[in-house]
Design an enzyme around this catalytic site. Structure first.
Site, PDB file in Angstrom:
ATOM      1  N   PHE A 332     -25.244 -10.811  28.227  1.00  0.00           N
ATOM      2  CA  PHE A 332     -24.595 -11.651  27.638  1.00  0.00           C
ATOM      3  C   PHE A 332     -24.221 -13.143  28.403  1.00  0.00           C
ATOM      4  CE2 PHE A 332     -22.982  -8.089  25.298  1.00  0.00           C
ATOM      5  CZ  PHE A 332     -23.071  -8.500  24.247  1.00  0.00           C
ATOM      6  N   ASP A 333     -24.531 -14.163  27.797  1.00  0.00           N
ATOM      7  CA  ASP A 333     -24.107 -15.655  28.446  1.00  0.00           C
ATOM      8  C   ASP A 333     -22.672 -15.445  28.063  1.00  0.00           C
ATOM      9  OD1 ASP A 333     -24.330 -18.303  29.687  1.00  0.00           O
ATOM     10  OD2 ASP A 333     -24.054 -18.798  27.574  1.00  0.00           O
ATOM     11  N   LYS A 334     -21.811 -16.301  28.681  1.00  0.00           N
ATOM     12  CA  LYS A 334     -20.483 -16.417  28.672  1.00  0.00           C
ATOM     13  C   LYS A 334     -20.313 -17.561  27.561  1.00  0.00           C
ATOM     14  CE  LYS A 334     -17.375 -18.419  31.257  1.00  0.00           C
ATOM     15  NZ  LYS A 334     -16.626 -19.118  30.399  1.00  0.00           N
ATOM     16  N   VAL A 536     -28.299 -11.958  25.035  1.00  0.00           N
ATOM     17  CA  VAL A 536     -27.833 -12.719  23.992  1.00  0.00           C
ATOM     18  C   VAL A 536     -27.204 -14.160  24.767  1.00  0.00           C
ATOM     19  CG1 VAL A 536     -26.189 -12.661  22.109  1.00  0.00           C
ATOM     20  CG2 VAL A 536     -26.900 -10.634  23.181  1.00  0.00           C
TER      21      VAL A 536
END
Length: 651
Positions: A332-334, A536
């Site tokens: 995941f990107d933050k 994501v």
């Protein structure tokens, strides 16, 4: 003749004629030629579409299943086994027509999306209103949308307030409040960046308030139209299993033909008439035809893609659908993915001898020239704190330092604002111990920090924080329940910030301080170590990492052209809660594909030896076509898929 139902009606007539011939034959009170006449007419109705497709395949130099069945039916007739040949063609045509009907249902589930937008729109003109076809709407037109009407176009609200049900496009279960935008014409040129409270989509349903909407996209360019086009194109894309089954068929069908030819010479080994040898060969031909195998994967993929589309998830073909159903790692990107993407200025700590106003005014002056996602938070926070007391100084020569910060000239002095690591790279810019202590304290509290230096003076540290999405923790728990073992954050933020957010939402790993190219390397490393991995993100800044993942998943794609084009899977709503639905549906699709392969290959594996040892054509075709109907019916279960937290259950 009878429209879409013609093939099914012909199959039914073949069945009735077959039954009629059998009853006449059993009665014994009719001429001997009459049952045969019934069977011959049954051949005509049952074999009509089989002959049609066989001829088309032979013209295209393809020797496929329809041809095999036709050869077997002709062979049965040559032996005088008219009843068995008629039964073969009846069951094959019935299975074929039911297969087409079932696949048509799955396609109609996709086509239904295209019919959501209304055909006409009420447009405001200088001298009143006018009703025109949606296809004639132009960018900049203002349309009137009454309560409970469907919206005719993508656009921005310019008059009125309402709540809009966006489920048909984004899958969101709760209506979204809409209000007018201040500068509509400016918003049209930056539609992707317009806030959700102002932006609306074609095909969504207005609530109780009348609104007026300025059209941002023509009908053929609307989000709904593009989704339908992409889903339709997705049908043609082959999943890994589908590619395998097609290769298997190309080898298997010639092998079956070779076996049938070989069986023709069985009379040289065993003492039997040629008619018995020929009959056995035809029975094996029927048993070995891989009808169920040919339809097992496409039917499941099409049903899965259609169900995903209805749920606000665009899946671009069988490959991403199947891969998402088998992987165990998701990265995941933050910012904007796990978090709200709306950071706020939380701290501004000035060094000794520097006023808060000076620190904030310099930060405001430089950051308002930047398009970095955090710049807006600093600008808004600084303006609020300064309260108009101080005018920001003039700024020139603003330059972005990719992944590190920004530099500019303020009052003739060089200003740097960026991560603490930026100052390790600049000459004569070691951070003072006092500033390091303040920075470490803020980072430990989960803040993203930036140091401000003007000339040779360090003015202080400013800190922002982006709060996790409320649904993030529950989504991670649901993903773990679905069998996702590794949930990894890859972020450009400080490692401690990344760890703080990861811990709060329940991720298994956090990797911070990553430049865009380093995110790509992390994804490649994860693939080498764990096989398949999904990424994501928002589809824009994360596009390189998503492209290198097995499956790239973009959030909030309904409003983003880039996300729609770059992602393998697009969550139309800006809602992380759609992810477990997408993974759960993919898991169910993969399960159903495995079940279908087991049934289709299992039936062939049993029938081939059974027919060699004497099983008749009628029984073989009954099991053969029964397996075809079974795999199609099994695939159609995906159209009714609903995600629950206990998603380990069957679809």
């Amino acid at each position: 003749m009878f429209g879409e139902q013609t093939e099914l009606i012909f199959a039914a007539l073949a069945g009735l004629l077959l039954l009629g011939g059998w009853l006449v034959e059993r009665s014994g009170a009719s001429p001997s030629w009459l049952p045969t006449a019934f069977y011959v007419v049954a051949y005509l109705f049952g074999g009509f579409y089989t002959v049609k497709e066989a001829v088309e395949n032979l013209r295209a130099r393809r020797f496929e299943i329809d041809t095999l069945m036709l050869v077997a039916a002709v062979g049965a007739a040559a032996l005088g086994k008219w009843a068995e040949g008629a039964l073969l063609l009846f069951l094959f045509s019935l299975g074929h027509s039911l297969e087409h009907y079932a696949m048509g249902r799955a396609r109609k589930a996709i086509e239904a999306l295209a019919k959501l937008a209304p055909e006409v729109a009420t447009v405001r003109r200088e001298n009143g209103t006018e009703e025109i076809g949606v296809g004639k709407l132009q960018v900049g037109d203002v349309v009137i949308v009454r309560p409970n009407e469907r919206l005719p176009a993508d656009g921005v609200v310019v008059v009125g307030t309402s709540s809009v049900n966006q489920a048909p496009v984004t899958g969101e279960s709760v209506p979204v409040d809409k209000s007018p935008i201040t500068d509509a014409k400016a918003a049209l040129s930056a539609f992707d960046r317009v806030g959700a409270e102002h932006r609306v989509f074609a095909g969504t349903i207005n609530g109780s308030g009348a609104i007026e909407v300025m059209v941002a996209r023509r009908s053929e360019q609307s989000t709904m139209a593009r989704v339908v086009k992409m889903v339709t194109e997705a049908e043609a894309q082959r999943s890994p299993t589908q590619q395998f089954t097609e290769k298997f068929e190309r080898i298997f069908v010639p092998a079956v033909l070779a076996l049938v030819v070989l069986l023709m010479f069985a009379g040289l080994v065993i003492d039997e008439p040629f008619s018995a040898t020929f009959y056995r060969a035809m029975a094996v031909l029927v048993a070995a035809s891989p009808c169920a195998l040919a339809i097992s994967v496409p039917s499941a993929v099409l049903s899965g893609v259609a169900r995903a589309g209805r749920g606000g998830v665009l899946v671009k073909g069988g490959g991403p659908l199947e891969n998402l159903g088998t992987l165990t790692s998701i990265a995941f990107d933050k910012t904007g993915t796990l978090t709200e993407g709306k950071p706020k200025l939380t701290d501004a700590v000035a060094m000794d001898g520097v006023s808060d106003d000076e620190l904030l005014s310099v930060a405001l002056a430089v950051e308002q020239q930047s398009d970095h996602p955090l710049a807006g938070a600093i600008v808004n926070g600084a303006r609020e704190r300064l309260g108009g007391r101080v005018n920001p100084p003039a700024v020139t020569d603003v330059k972005s330092i990719t992944g590190r910060g920004v530099q500019a000239l303020v009052d003739g002095q060089q200003v740097h604002i960026g991560k603490p690591s930026l100052f390790d790279e600049l000459k004569d810019s070691a951070l003072p111990a006092e500033l390091v202590a303040v920075n470490d304290k803020l980072v430990a509290a989960g803040r993203t920090t930036m140091v401000v230096r003007k000339g040779t003076r360090f003015l202080g540290v400013i800190a922002v924080m982006d709060t996790p999405r409320p649904a993030a923790a529950q989504v991670m728990a649901e993903l773990r329940s679905l069998g996702i073992e590794r949930l990894i954050m890859i972020s450009g933020d400080n490692q401690k910030v990344a760890e703080a957010v990861a811990k709060s939402v329940g991720l298994t790993e956090a990797r911070g301080d990553l430049m865009p190219e380093q995110k790509v390397q992390e994804i490649k490393a994860l693939r080498e170590k764990h096989g398949k991995v999904a990424m994501v993100g928002d589809g824009v800044n994360d596009a390189p990492a998503m492209a290198n993942a097995t499956v790239g998943i973009a959030m909030g794609a309904a409003g983003s052209d880039v996300a729609l084009e770059t992602a393998d899977v697009a969550l139309m709503a800006d809602d992380l809660a759609q992810l477990p639905f997408a993974v759960g549906l993919s898991r169910s699709t993969s399960r159903i594909i495995r079940q279908n392969l087991f049934v289709s290959l299992g039936v062939v594996a049993v029938l081939i030896p059974a027919t060699i040892f004497g099983l008749n054509i009628g029984t073989a075709v009954l099991f053969h076509e029964g397996s075809t109907v079974m795999v199609v019916a099994n695939a159609l279960r995906l159209l009714a898929y609903n995600f629950t937290s206990s998603a380990n259950k069957e679809a």
